[in-house]
Design a protein around this motif. Structure first.
Motif, mmCIF file in Angstrom:
data_model
loop_
_atom_site.group_PDB
_atom_site.id
_atom_site.type_symbol
_atom_site.label_atom_id
_atom_site.label_comp_id
_atom_site.label_asym_id
_atom_site.label_seq_id
_atom_site.Cartn_x
_atom_site.Cartn_y
_atom_site.Cartn_z
ATOM 1 N N ASP A 65 0.829 -1.210 0.000
ATOM 2 C CA ASP A 65 0.000 0.000 0.000
ATOM 3 C C ASP A 65 0.864 1.261 0.000
ATOM 4 O O ASP A 65 0.546 2.248 -0.681
ATOM 5 N N ILE A 66 1.936 1.245 0.760
ATOM 6 C CA ILE A 66 2.840 2.407 0.810
ATOM 7 C C ILE A 66 3.494 2.628 -0.552
ATOM 8 O O ILE A 66 3.543 3.750 -1.064
ATOM 9 N N ASN A 67 3.999 1.572 -1.144
ATOM 10 C CA ASN A 67 4.680 1.700 -2.429
ATOM 11 C C ASN A 67 3.726 2.125 -3.537
ATOM 12 O O ASN A 67 4.077 2.937 -4.402
ATOM 13 N N MET A 80 9.642 0.977 -0.237
ATOM 14 C CA MET A 80 10.024 0.244 0.963
ATOM 15 C C MET A 80 10.202 -1.231 0.636
ATOM 16 O O MET A 80 9.470 -1.788 -0.189
ATOM 17 N N LYS A 81 11.159 -1.852 1.282
ATOM 18 C CA LYS A 81 11.436 -3.278 1.086
ATOM 19 C C LYS A 81 11.416 -3.976 2.433
ATOM 20 O O LYS A 81 12.034 -3.512 3.389
ATOM 21 N N LEU A 82 10.690 -5.081 2.500
ATOM 22 C CA LEU A 82 10.573 -5.835 3.747
ATOM 23 C C LEU A 82 11.538 -7.010 3.751
ATOM 24 O O LEU A 82 11.520 -7.853 2.848
ATOM 25 N N ILE A 83 12.396 -7.057 4.759
ATOM 26 C CA ILE A 83 13.320 -8.172 4.958
ATOM 27 C C ILE A 83 12.737 -9.059 6.049
ATOM 28 O O ILE A 83 12.482 -8.597 7.163
ATOM 29 N N VAL A 84 12.505 -10.330 5.737
ATOM 30 C CA VAL A 84 11.806 -11.226 6.655
ATOM 31 C C VAL A 84 12.739 -12.310 7.166
ATOM 32 O O VAL A 84 13.446 -12.958 6.395
ATOM 33 N N LEU A 85 12.745 -12.503 8.481
ATOM 34 C CA LEU A 85 13.525 -13.560 9.112
ATOM 35 C C LEU A 85 12.649 -14.331 10.087
ATOM 36 O O LEU A 85 11.727 -13.768 10.693
#
Length: 386
Positions: A65-67, A80-85
Motif C-alpha cells: 500500500d505504501i509503495n 520500501m522493502k521488507l526483509i523477513v527472518l
C-alpha cells in the motif's frame, strides 16, 4: 467468528494507545534513491508460526500500500522493502535471526515483530546494541522496562492489561450471576507475556478482588497433554479459570480437554489473553460449542471504522477476519514509513528520534487502539504520549 467469543478489547477495558505521525513536507530529491529496508522478525516455523504468518500478511500489505501510494515522498518516492527472518521455536534462534539481520543488512532503518514476548526480548537485546528502532506488539512489561532507547511497544503491557481485566471480569460475573466470584484457578505457560500478565494478580490482585486461588499451574510450551492440568481444575472447581497460553495448539488442547471433561466454557467460564484465541484455526479445530462462554482480552482488534482495510485484507489474504497480529503489523510498518518521512533520510538513529517525537491522533493511529481517547504507550523504556 464463533458466537462463543465475547471480546474485551482494550477500548472496553479502558486501556489503549494511539501511535501515528503527520509527515512534514520535504523537498523532492532529483535522483531516485535506493529502497528503504525495514525488517520483520517473527516465528514462521514451530508452535507460534501461525501468529508470525499473520503478522507477515499485515506487513506485506502495508509495504504494498505504501509503495503503490508513492513510497517515501521525502526521499523522492523511494520504495520500501521488507526483509523477513524466522525466529523458529526458541529465543536463541530468535536472537540468531536478529544477529544475521544486523550483520547482513547494514542499511536497514528499523524493524517490527518477534510476536512472542520471549522472542522479542531476545531480538531487542541485539537491535538495541545496533541502535536499530524496533516496534512490537508483544506484551511483556520487561520489554520496555530495561531502559532501552530503541524499543517501541504499541500494546499495553501484560501487567497493565491484567490490572484492568480483573475488575472488569469480576463486574461482568456479578452482573451475569448476581454474585461476585470467590474462587478462581490459573493455567498458564511460562513465557514472558503470561508471566507479565499474571504478576499483578499474584502480587495482591487476587486477594484485593476477594478471590481464593484453588489451582495455580504453570507449564512449559508446547503442551503435549492437557489432561493433568485440566483434571486439577475439575477437582478444585473454581468459579472461573484463567487460561493464559500463547499458542493455538496449546489453546486447542486445553479448550478441548475442558469440554471433554464436562467443564467447558459454557459451564466453567474461561478467561484468556491474546489474539491467538481469535485466530480462525481455533474455531475450526475446537468448534463453536467448545468455545462458548470464553472471554478474551486483547491489545488491539479491528473495528467498523477500519471496514475498508478489513475488506481489503480479507480479499488479499483469504482470511475470514482481520486479527490483532495483522492489524498491528500493518500499523507498525506505517509508523516506520512516517518516521522515515519525517527524518528525511534513511538513517536508523534519525528514524528512532522521529518515532520518539510522534504525538498525533491521525495517520497510523487509526490502525491501533486509542484513537477515540487520550492514550499512552511505553516507548524507549518509559511511559510517554504518542
Amino acid at each position: 467468528m464463533s458466537q462463543g467469543h465475547k471480546w474485551l478489547t482494550l477500548s472496553m477495558l479502558t486501556m489503549a494507545l494511539g501511535v501515528a505521525v503527520a509527515a512534514a513536507p520535504a523537498p523532492v530529491v532529483a535522483q531516485q534513491p535506493k529502497e528503504v529496508e525495514v525488517a520483520l522478525i517473527v516465528p514462521l516455523s514451530g508452535p507460534w508460526a501461525r501468529q508470525g504468518q499473520l503478522e507477515r500478511m499485515g506487513a506485506d500489505m502495508a509495504i504494498d500500500d505504501i509503495n503503490k501510494s508513492g513510497g517515501i515522498k521525502s526521499l523522492g518516492g523511494a520504495k520500501m522493502k521488507l526483509i523477513v527472518l524466522d525466529t523458529g521455536d526458541s529465543a536463541e534462534k530468535a536472537k540468531n535471526a536478529a544477529q544475521r539481520l544486523v550483520a547482513q543488512n547494514p542499511d536497514v532503518v528499523g524493524g517490527i515483530g518477534a510476536w512472542l514476548s520471549s522472542f522479542t526480548l531476545a531480538v531487542t537485546e541485539v537491535t538495541e546494541r545496533a541502535e536499530l528502532p524496533w516496534v512490537t506488539l508483544s506484551y511483556s512489561d520487561v520489554i520496555t522496562g530495561r531502559g532501552f532507547r530503541y524499543v517501541f511497544q504499541t500494546s499495553a503491557t501484560g501487567d497493565r492489561q491484567s490490572e484492568l481485566a480483573l475488575p472488569t471480569i469480576m463486574e461482568l460475573a456479578e452482573k451475569s450471576t448476581g454474585k461476585k466470584p470467590t474462587t478462581t484457578g490459573v493455567i498458564q505457560d511460562n513465557t514472558a507475556a503470561p508471566v507479565s500478565f499474571m504478576k499483578p494478580m499474584r502480587a495482591g490482585g487476587f486477594e484485593k478482588a476477594g478471590l481464593k486461588v484453588l489451582v495455580d499451574e504453570i507449564y512449559t510450551p508446547p503442551l503435549s497433554d492437557a489432561t493433568p492440568l485440566v483434571s486439577k481444575v475439575r477437582t478444585s472447581r473454581p468459579d472461573f479459570v484463567w487460561v493464559i497460553s500463547t499458542s493455538i495448539p496449546d489453546d486447542s488442547l486445553l479448550v478441548q480437554k475442558f469440554a471433554e471433561m464436562g467443564i467447558g466454557a459454557n459451564k466453567l467460564p474461561i478467561v484468556g489473553n491474546g489474539a491467538h484465541f481469535g485466530a480462525p484455526e481455533l474455531l475450526k479445530v475446537t468448534g463453536a460449542d467448545a468455545l462458548e462462554g470464553t472471554l478474551i482480552t486483547v491489545a488491539n482488534w479491528s473495528h467498523d471504522g477500519q471496514r475498508q482495510l478489513i475488506d481489503e485484507f480479507k480479499k488479499r489474504s483469504g482470511e475470514p477476519w482481520l486479527t490483532q497480529d495483522s492489524l498491528s503489523a500493518y500499523g507498525h510498518v506505517w509508523i516506520l514509513k512516517e518516521a522515515v518521512e519525517k527524518a528525511g533520510l534513511a538513517d536508523r538513529r534519525k528514524v528512532a528520534e522521529a518515532i520518539r517525537a510522534m504525538d498525533t491522533s491521525e495517520g497510523a493511529a487509526k490502525y491501533l487502539p486509542g484513537t477515540t481517547s487520550s492514550s499512552t504507550t511505553r516507548a524507549a523504556g518509559s511511559t510517554r504520549r504518542w
